[in-house]
Design a protein around this motif. Structure first.
Motif, PDB file in Angstrom:
ATOM      1  N   PHE A 105       0.811  -1.209   0.000  1.00 12.33           N
ATOM      2  CA  PHE A 105       0.000   0.000   0.000  1.00 12.33           C
ATOM      3  C   PHE A 105       0.852   1.269   0.000  1.00 12.33           C
ATOM      4  O   PHE A 105       2.009   1.250   0.395  1.00 12.33           O
ATOM      5  CB  PHE A 105      -0.950   0.016   1.202  1.00 12.33           C
ATOM      6  CG  PHE A 105      -1.894  -1.144   1.216  1.00 12.33           C
ATOM      7  CD1 PHE A 105      -2.974  -1.180   0.349  1.00 12.33           C
ATOM      8  CD2 PHE A 105      -1.689  -2.212   2.075  1.00 12.33           C
ATOM      9  CE1 PHE A 105      -3.847  -2.257   0.342  1.00 12.33           C
ATOM     10  CE2 PHE A 105      -2.550  -3.294   2.071  1.00 12.33           C
ATOM     11  CZ  PHE A 105      -3.635  -3.315   1.204  1.00 12.33           C
ATOM     12  N   GLN A 106       0.216   2.336  -0.431  1.00 15.84           N
ATOM     13  CA  GLN A 106       0.868   3.644  -0.486  1.00 15.84           C
ATOM     14  C   GLN A 106      -0.097   4.664   0.100  1.00 15.84           C
ATOM     15  O   GLN A 106      -1.299   4.618  -0.135  1.00 15.84           O
ATOM     16  CB  GLN A 106       1.187   4.004  -1.940  1.00 15.84           C
ATOM     17  CG  GLN A 106       1.784   5.378  -2.127  1.00 15.84           C
ATOM     18  CD  GLN A 106       1.979   5.719  -3.601  1.00 15.84           C
ATOM     19  OE1 GLN A 106       1.950   4.847  -4.459  1.00 15.84           O
ATOM     20  NE2 GLN A 106       2.151   6.989  -3.891  1.00 15.84           N
ATOM     21  N   VAL A 107       0.436   5.602   0.863  1.00 16.00           N
ATOM     22  CA  VAL A 107      -0.384   6.650   1.456  1.00 16.00           C
ATOM     23  C   VAL A 107      -0.224   7.921   0.635  1.00 16.00           C
ATOM     24  O   VAL A 107       0.894   8.369   0.374  1.00 16.00           O
ATOM     25  CB  VAL A 107       0.018   6.918   2.923  1.00 16.00           C
ATOM     26  CG1 VAL A 107      -0.806   8.069   3.497  1.00 16.00           C
ATOM     27  CG2 VAL A 107      -0.181   5.664   3.762  1.00 16.00           C
ATOM     28  N   ASN A 109      -1.973  12.040  -0.086  1.00 15.74           N
ATOM     29  CA  ASN A 109      -2.781  13.115   0.487  1.00 15.74           C
ATOM     30  C   ASN A 109      -3.773  13.609  -0.553  1.00 15.74           C
ATOM     31  O   ASN A 109      -3.394  13.927  -1.679  1.00 15.74           O
ATOM     32  CB  ASN A 109      -1.896  14.273   0.938  1.00 15.74           C
ATOM     33  CG  ASN A 109      -1.037  13.905   2.133  1.00 15.74           C
ATOM     34  OD1 ASN A 109      -1.544  13.391   3.125  1.00 15.74           O
ATOM     35  ND2 ASN A 109       0.264  14.156   2.037  1.00 15.74           N
ATOM     36  N   LYS A 114      -5.519  11.683   4.396  1.00 14.94           N
ATOM     37  CA  LYS A 114      -4.544  10.648   4.066  1.00 14.94           C
ATOM     38  C   LYS A 114      -5.289   9.378   3.652  1.00 14.94           C
ATOM     39  O   LYS A 114      -6.092   8.851   4.422  1.00 14.94           O
ATOM     40  CB  LYS A 114      -3.630  10.370   5.256  1.00 14.94           C
ATOM     41  CG  LYS A 114      -2.629  11.478   5.521  1.00 14.94           C
ATOM     42  CD  LYS A 114      -1.634  11.085   6.591  1.00 14.94           C
ATOM     43  CE  LYS A 114      -0.583  12.172   6.779  1.00 14.94           C
ATOM     44  NZ  LYS A 114       0.428  11.789   7.789  1.00 14.94           N
ATOM     45  N   LEU A 115      -5.020   8.936   2.440  1.00 15.74           N
ATOM     46  CA  LEU A 115      -5.682   7.755   1.911  1.00 15.74           C
ATOM     47  C   LEU A 115      -4.667   6.644   1.695  1.00 15.74           C
ATOM     48  O   LEU A 115      -3.599   6.873   1.119  1.00 15.74           O
ATOM     49  CB  LEU A 115      -6.378   8.082   0.583  1.00 15.74           C
ATOM     50  CG  LEU A 115      -7.453   9.168   0.608  1.00 15.74           C
ATOM     51  CD1 LEU A 115      -7.989   9.390  -0.801  1.00 15.74           C
ATOM     52  CD2 LEU A 115      -8.578   8.780   1.550  1.00 15.74           C
ATOM     53  N   LYS A 116      -5.017   5.433   2.145  1.00 18.94           N
ATOM     54  CA  LYS A 116      -4.169   4.271   1.901  1.00 18.94           C
ATOM     55  C   LYS A 116      -4.716   3.549   0.674  1.00 18.94           C
ATOM     56  O   LYS A 116      -5.849   3.085   0.668  1.00 18.94           O
ATOM     57  CB  LYS A 116      -4.171   3.327   3.104  1.00 18.94           C
ATOM     58  CG  LYS A 116      -3.283   2.093   2.907  1.00 18.94           C
ATOM     59  CD  LYS A 116      -3.392   1.133   4.071  1.00 18.94           C
ATOM     60  CE  LYS A 116      -2.607   1.615   5.272  1.00 18.94           C
ATOM     61  NZ  LYS A 116      -2.530   0.564   6.322  1.00 18.94           N
TER      62      LYS A 116
END
Length: 208
Positions: A105-107, A109, A114-116
């Motif tokens: 996963f990547q976080v 903005n 903040k979205l995973k």
């Protein structure tokens, strides 16, 4: 599938998966579910017969598994060394240790949040491709897209202003693009008649 029973069966609170690839495993399954007579049933005594009567066998097992929870069946089947697994929901998969180990996963903005998210699901040189920015909001890239299509900055500013003041339907890149195409056609028609007047009509008028 060349062996039976194999697949997902609904328990009281979710699905479990079993895979019975030989007669010994089917014997263990029969004992585990409290139906030892199944291993001697002519319809199920060999894998060939179980495959032939797969639908009937699946219905029978389905009527058994639905009576208890997936956790109950997992504990019981493992005790009898029957290959099995519980089907996890999304939240369980995300919390699973193996998921954390591969860190897929990547976080990012997006509007202060903040979205995973999951990037491209494969690696190159042992690295995942990174998503550089979140998806655009409505109309965010309209100016950039139209500029790349060849419209001047003044055209874009004037027509965006006209569009926002006079159209009742919501802004979108598609609506604005249609507007620009219309304006281009209108401009081309005016230019055509202007050239027609200056090249053909004006010389005739002067001669007369």
């Amino acid at each position: 599938m060349s062996f039976a029973p194999y697949g997902a069966f609904l328990a009281r609170d979710g699905y479990i998966v079993i895979g019975i690839s030989n007669d010994n495993l089917f014997s263990r399954l029969s004992e585990a579910i409290g139906m030892p007579e199944l291993k001697n049933n002519p319809d199920y005594i060999t894998n060939r017969e179980r495959v032939r009567h797969r639908k009937k066998l699946n219905r029978l097992l389905g009527s058994v598994f639905i009576k208890n929870t997936s956790r109950y069946w997992m504990d019981l089947l493992k005790r009898y060394k029957v290959p099995c697994a519980r089907v996890k929901d999304v939240s369980e998969v995300l919390k699973d240790g193996q998921t954390s180990a591969i860190n897929p996963f990547q976080v990012i903005n997006e509007s202060g949040r903040k979205l995973k998210i999951q990037p491209v699901p494969f690696k190159l040189n042992n690295k995942y491709f990174k998503i550089e920015r979140p998806s655009p909001s409505n109309g965010e890239n309209t100016y950039e897209i139209l500029y790349k299509l060849g419209y001047s900055q003044d055209e874009i500013k004037i027509n965006l202003t006209w569009h926002n003041k006079n159209l009742d339907f919501p802004d979108s890149e598609f609506n604005i693009l249609i507007l620009f195409i219309f304006n281009k056609i209108k401009t081309s028609i005016i230019q055509y008649f202007y050239k027609f007047f200056n090249v053909i009509i004006e010389p005739i008028r002067i001669q007369n």
